[in-house]
Design an enzyme around this catalytic site. Structure first.
Site, mmCIF file in Angstrom:
data_model
loop_
_atom_site.group_PDB
_atom_site.id
_atom_site.type_symbol
_atom_site.label_atom_id
_atom_site.label_comp_id
_atom_site.label_asym_id
_atom_site.label_seq_id
_atom_site.Cartn_x
_atom_site.Cartn_y
_atom_site.Cartn_z
ATOM 1 N N SER A 58 3.294 8.053 7.076
ATOM 2 C CA SER A 58 4.039 8.666 8.180
ATOM 3 C C SER A 58 3.754 10.160 8.294
ATOM 4 O O SER A 58 3.317 10.809 7.342
ATOM 5 C CB SER A 58 5.542 8.467 7.977
ATOM 6 O OG SER A 58 5.849 7.109 7.820
HETATM 7 N N1 SAH Z 1 6.648 4.744 3.787
HETATM 8 C C1 SAH Z 1 5.197 4.693 3.898
HETATM 9 C C2 SAH Z 1 4.706 4.445 5.303
HETATM 10 C C3 SAH Z 1 4.905 3.055 5.663
HETATM 11 S S1 SAH Z 1 3.983 2.353 6.997
HETATM 12 C C4 SAH Z 1 4.557 5.920 3.312
HETATM 13 O O1 SAH Z 1 5.272 6.836 2.872
HETATM 14 O O2 SAH Z 1 3.320 5.950 3.248
HETATM 15 C C5 SAH Z 1 4.924 0.853 7.083
HETATM 16 C C6 SAH Z 1 4.671 -0.127 5.977
HETATM 17 O O3 SAH Z 1 5.603 -1.186 6.110
HETATM 18 C C7 SAH Z 1 3.286 -0.774 6.010
HETATM 19 O O4 SAH Z 1 2.649 -0.549 4.790
HETATM 20 C C8 SAH Z 1 3.593 -2.249 6.244
HETATM 21 O O5 SAH Z 1 2.676 -3.126 5.590
HETATM 22 C C9 SAH Z 1 4.983 -2.371 5.655
HETATM 23 N N2 SAH Z 1 5.782 -3.508 6.101
HETATM 24 C C10 SAH Z 1 5.896 -4.055 7.349
HETATM 25 N N3 SAH Z 1 6.756 -5.094 7.338
HETATM 26 C C11 SAH Z 1 7.222 -5.204 6.051
HETATM 27 C C12 SAH Z 1 8.132 -6.092 5.386
HETATM 28 N N4 SAH Z 1 8.772 -7.073 6.039
HETATM 29 N N5 SAH Z 1 8.369 -5.905 4.077
HETATM 30 C C13 SAH Z 1 7.747 -4.914 3.389
HETATM 31 N N6 SAH Z 1 6.853 -4.057 3.951
HETATM 32 C C14 SAH Z 1 6.604 -4.196 5.268
#
Ligand code: SAH
Length: 211
Positions: A58
């Site tokens: 992000s």
């Molecule tokens: N917090 C992260 C950014 C996340 S991007 C950072 O600091 O880098 C969003 C993430 O959510 C992605 O990696 C995606 O694979 C994950 N995601 C999406 N749906 C999900 C679910 N149901 N359970 C766990 N992870 C999920």
């Protein structure tokens, strides 16, 4: 921007970073260590960056806004859904230690990437599963942070919050176009605060979007 320190200064000056313990955590966690090698020179720019599997780390300002909104404090138990690079988890880990962060990721190669980035954070546990159901066996949590866009507020997660616990998540029917919602769990119901428009990758799973 050439350094993590400069990036943090910019976010203090813009007013998104306010709380001393949170500013300290942003200074301690070098964002470069959570970016892909080929994007290292962009680590201190206030933008999201691609990681693996079409996902993103992000934008720093978004991480700052979400962290300030849930006001984590020392000793808290926190659940993150959407580990991605592990950057957000590392920031929270610094603020709440000796508390604990559980962070859930559904993409295997990102679990591996994040575990490697988070090696020295021994109060963070990365879990490989669909996080949209939360983590009932480790609940209740003081804070829940969802870093992927949900179609609606998963009520099952509110039940995993402590009284006065805070949950933050982007909500919207369209991908990459959500409203950030802060939910506060009160004894007699929950309060919902709207924090404006954001763009996130979708939450995929039982209480998210279908694959
Ligand atoms: N917090 C992260 C950014 C996340 S991007 C950072 O600091 O880098 C969003 C993430 O959510 C992605 O990696 C995606 O694979 C994950 N995601 C999406 N749906 C999900 C679910 N149901 N359970 C766990 N992870 C999920």
């Amino acid at each position: 921007m050439k350094s993590n320190e400069e990036l943090v200064k910019k976010m203090v000056n813009s007013g998104v970073l306010k709380t001393e313990s949170i500013i300290r955590a942003f200074n301690k966690v070098d964002r470069k260590n959570f970016c892909m090698k080929e994007h290292e020179e962009l680590a201190y720019v206030d933008n999201p960056l691609p990681i693996l599997a079409g996902q993103t780390i992000s934008q720093p300002t978004t991480v700052a806004i979400m962290t300030e909104a849930i006001s984590p404090s020392k000793g808290d138990r926190v659940l993150e859904i959407g580990t991605g690079s592990g950057y957000q988890a590392a920031i929270i880990s610094e603020i709440i230690k000796p508390g604990k962060v559980y962070t859930i990721e559904r993409v295997g190669e990102l679990v591996k990437f994040a575990k490697n980035n988070l090696k020295k954070y021994n109060n963070v546990e990365v879990i490989y599963k669909d996080g949209s159901e939360g983590l009932e066996e480790k609940s209740p949590f003081d804070c829940i942070i969802i870093t992927a866009g949900a179609p609606k507020i998963p009520k099952v997660l509110i039940k995993q919050l402590n009284v006065n616990g805070r949950m933050i998540l982007p909500v919207g029917e369209n991908n990459y176009n959500q409203k950030m919602k802060l939910i506060i769990n009160k004894k007699d119901g929950f309060e919902e605060i709207d924090l404006g428009n954001f763009a996130f990758v979708p939450l995929i799973g039982k209480h998210g979007f279908q694959k």
